[in-house]
Design a protein around this motif. Sequence first.
Motif, PDB file in Angstrom:
ATOM      1  N   PRO A 100     -26.984 189.502   7.303  1.00  0.00           N
ATOM      2  CA  PRO A 100     -27.915 190.868   6.251  1.00  0.00           C
ATOM      3  C   PRO A 100     -28.315 191.039   5.101  1.00  0.00           C
ATOM      4  N   LYS A 101     -27.394 189.825   4.014  1.00  0.00           N
ATOM      5  CA  LYS A 101     -27.230 189.835   2.825  1.00  0.00           C
ATOM      6  C   LYS A 101     -28.681 189.549   2.354  1.00  0.00           C
ATOM      7  N   LEU A 102     -29.418 188.051   3.010  1.00  0.00           N
ATOM      8  CA  LEU A 102     -29.797 187.217   2.606  1.00  0.00           C
ATOM      9  C   LEU A 102     -31.136 187.868   1.794  1.00  0.00           C
ATOM     10  N   GLN A 103     -32.005 187.340   0.953  1.00  0.00           N
ATOM     11  CA  GLN A 103     -32.400 187.333   0.650  1.00  0.00           C
ATOM     12  C   GLN A 103     -33.742 186.813   0.502  1.00  0.00           C
ATOM     13  N   ARG A 104     -35.083 187.252  -0.112  1.00  0.00           N
ATOM     14  CA  ARG A 104     -36.479 185.919  -0.395  1.00  0.00           C
ATOM     15  C   ARG A 104     -35.630 184.774  -1.845  1.00  0.00           C
ATOM     16  N   GLY A 105     -35.636 183.594  -1.217  1.00  0.00           N
ATOM     17  CA  GLY A 105     -35.134 182.998  -1.837  1.00  0.00           C
ATOM     18  C   GLY A 105     -34.395 182.333  -1.132  1.00  0.00           C
ATOM     19  N   ASP A 106     -33.461 182.616  -0.854  1.00  0.00           N
ATOM     20  CA  ASP A 106     -32.196 181.821   0.067  1.00  0.00           C
ATOM     21  C   ASP A 106     -33.169 180.997   1.375  1.00  0.00           C
ATOM     22  N   VAL A 107     -32.487 179.826   2.032  1.00  0.00           N
ATOM     23  CA  VAL A 107     -32.412 179.299   2.513  1.00  0.00           C
ATOM     24  C   VAL A 107     -31.198 179.474   4.002  1.00  0.00           C
ATOM     25  N   PHE A 108     -32.041 179.149   4.947  1.00  0.00           N
ATOM     26  CA  PHE A 108     -31.481 179.008   5.655  1.00  0.00           C
ATOM     27  C   PHE A 108     -31.490 177.587   7.030  1.00  0.00           C
ATOM     28  N   ILE A 109     -31.001 176.906   7.124  1.00  0.00           N
ATOM     29  CA  ILE A 109     -31.558 174.972   8.214  1.00  0.00           C
ATOM     30  C   ILE A 109     -30.996 175.575   9.118  1.00  0.00           C
ATOM     31  N   LYS A 110     -31.345 174.740  10.070  1.00  0.00           N
ATOM     32  CA  LYS A 110     -31.395 174.606  11.696  1.00  0.00           C
ATOM     33  C   LYS A 110     -32.109 173.392  12.441  1.00  0.00           C
ATOM     34  N   GLY A 111     -31.570 172.635  12.401  1.00  0.00           N
ATOM     35  CA  GLY A 111     -31.958 171.795  13.566  1.00  0.00           C
ATOM     36  C   GLY A 111     -32.616 172.254  14.680  1.00  0.00           C
ATOM     37  N   GLY A 112     -32.867 170.547  15.258  1.00  0.00           N
ATOM     38  CA  GLY A 112     -33.283 171.541  16.821  1.00  0.00           C
ATOM     39  C   GLY A 112     -34.000 170.236  17.618  1.00  0.00           C
ATOM     40  N   ASN A 113     -34.776 170.247  18.715  1.00  0.00           N
ATOM     41  CA  ASN A 113     -34.225 169.194  19.794  1.00  0.00           C
ATOM     42  C   ASN A 113     -35.728 169.090  20.156  1.00  0.00           C
ATOM     43  N   ALA A 114     -36.858 169.654  19.301  1.00  0.00           N
ATOM     44  CA  ALA A 114     -38.139 168.813  20.336  1.00  0.00           C
ATOM     45  C   ALA A 114     -39.101 169.478  18.587  1.00  0.00           C
ATOM     46  N   VAL A 115     -40.432 168.871  18.396  1.00  0.00           N
ATOM     47  CA  VAL A 115     -41.170 168.948  18.203  1.00  0.00           C
ATOM     48  C   VAL A 115     -42.289 167.958  18.471  1.00  0.00           C
ATOM     49  N   ASP A 116     -42.950 168.449  17.999  1.00  0.00           N
ATOM     50  CA  ASP A 116     -44.504 167.843  18.256  1.00  0.00           C
ATOM     51  C   ASP A 116     -45.541 167.769  17.613  1.00  0.00           C
ATOM     52  N   HIS A 117     -46.680 167.483  17.314  1.00  0.00           N
ATOM     53  CA  HIS A 117     -47.423 166.902  16.787  1.00  0.00           C
ATOM     54  C   HIS A 117     -47.773 167.808  15.737  1.00  0.00           C
ATOM     55  N   THR A 118     -48.168 168.694  15.772  1.00  0.00           N
ATOM     56  CA  THR A 118     -48.236 170.029  15.183  1.00  0.00           C
ATOM     57  C   THR A 118     -47.598 170.817  14.236  1.00  0.00           C
ATOM     58  N   GLY A 119     -46.130 170.082  13.807  1.00  0.00           N
ATOM     59  CA  GLY A 119     -45.257 170.912  13.541  1.00  0.00           C
ATOM     60  C   GLY A 119     -44.407 172.217  13.820  1.00  0.00           C
ATOM     61  N   LEU A 153     -38.189 162.195  14.671  1.00  0.00           N
ATOM     62  CA  LEU A 153     -39.078 161.911  14.792  1.00  0.00           C
ATOM     63  C   LEU A 153     -39.100 161.645  16.850  1.00  0.00           C
ATOM     64  N   GLU A 154     -37.893 161.248  16.725  1.00  0.00           N
ATOM     65  CA  GLU A 154     -36.999 160.552  18.156  1.00  0.00           C
ATOM     66  C   GLU A 154     -37.452 161.944  18.931  1.00  0.00           C
ATOM     67  N   LYS A 155     -37.272 162.980  18.273  1.00  0.00           N
ATOM     68  CA  LYS A 155     -37.574 164.913  19.208  1.00  0.00           C
ATOM     69  C   LYS A 155     -39.048 164.828  20.158  1.00  0.00           C
ATOM     70  N   MET A 156     -39.757 163.750  18.972  1.00  0.00           N
ATOM     71  CA  MET A 156     -40.859 164.627  19.274  1.00  0.00           C
ATOM     72  C   MET A 156     -41.734 164.491  20.443  1.00  0.00           C
ATOM     73  N   ILE A 157     -41.821 165.749  20.980  1.00  0.00           N
ATOM     74  CA  ILE A 157     -42.202 165.896  22.850  1.00  0.00           C
ATOM     75  C   ILE A 157     -43.727 166.236  22.833  1.00  0.00           C
ATOM     76  N   PRO A 158     -44.282 165.769  23.290  1.00  0.00           N
ATOM     77  CA  PRO A 158     -46.247 165.964  23.881  1.00  0.00           C
ATOM     78  C   PRO A 158     -46.471 167.718  23.212  1.00  0.00           C
ATOM     79  N   CYS A 207     -45.665 157.884  11.923  1.00  0.00           N
ATOM     80  CA  CYS A 207     -45.018 156.742  12.480  1.00  0.00           C
ATOM     81  C   CYS A 207     -45.710 155.803  13.195  1.00  0.00           C
ATOM     82  N   ILE A 208     -45.891 155.193  13.175  1.00  0.00           N
ATOM     83  CA  ILE A 208     -46.421 153.847  13.912  1.00  0.00           C
ATOM     84  C   ILE A 208     -46.554 152.943  15.453  1.00  0.00           C
ATOM     85  N   ALA A 209     -44.206 153.960  15.519  1.00  0.00           N
ATOM     86  CA  ALA A 209     -43.797 153.468  16.815  1.00  0.00           C
ATOM     87  C   ALA A 209     -42.647 153.534  16.786  1.00  0.00           C
ATOM     88  N   SER A 210     -42.522 153.746  17.805  1.00  0.00           N
ATOM     89  CA  SER A 210     -40.684 154.278  18.323  1.00  0.00           C
ATOM     90  C   SER A 210     -39.761 153.731  19.324  1.00  0.00           C
TER      91      SER A 210
END
Length: 250
Positions: A100-119, A153-158, A207-210
Amino acid sequence: MKALITLTSSESKRLIAKGIKGMSSIQNAMEKHTVIVAGGTTNAFVAEELLGIQLEDKTSYTMGIVTGGELGVSKSSKKIPPYVIANGQSQEISWKDCLPKLQRGDVFIKGGNAVDHTGLAAVMVSDSMGGTIGAAQGTLCARGIELVVPIGLEKMIPDVRAAVEFMTKSSVDEAIGNKVGLIPMVGATVVTELSALEILYDLEARCIASGGVDGSEGSVTIAIEGLDEEVQRAIQDIKSLKGEPQVKVH
């Protein structure tokens, strides 16, 4: 000059963590603001890079985990809560109390399980209230706080959007392992191996292969191109992180 590099999953995590550390917004937040490093195995590497520490059991820094061919929960007996870093120093405060105290300039870092070519990236959640991202995303969006997603990029999905829409049409009836949902992280700054290389060096990366075998499952092969000195500098640094230990379940 053009060169090829191949990274195992753990080597990718280390490179991405170094790229996160090199981001101007992260450097500014480390100096003047607050950085929350949410749980996740890639985020364990990020915490190490930002704080100059070593986490022997990376699975102690996550709740959900995919291992043994199942969706599960970390069984580590040494659970480490997410780090809250203010002005470059780790703080003895819960990330939920800090949110609740976060303000502009602070950063929140969170991993994910899927990413696609659009980002667009997404994260699996087994908690009925949406887990970490469910608790944080509204606040981050409402206050214009940067959400950084380190993801290999190992987590790239269509198509992440299509996957999310498919998952939200109905609930999961059965699963090999835990039942999960999928939450998109719209508007996040996604950092893959490619963006990490471009953050750290003045070059282009594609990335050219995986894939691979015998410990190289999940690996990615990347082509980099730029001035000779930049490519050579990147190669030397990549060589220094070769052999990064695989994340093991303890």
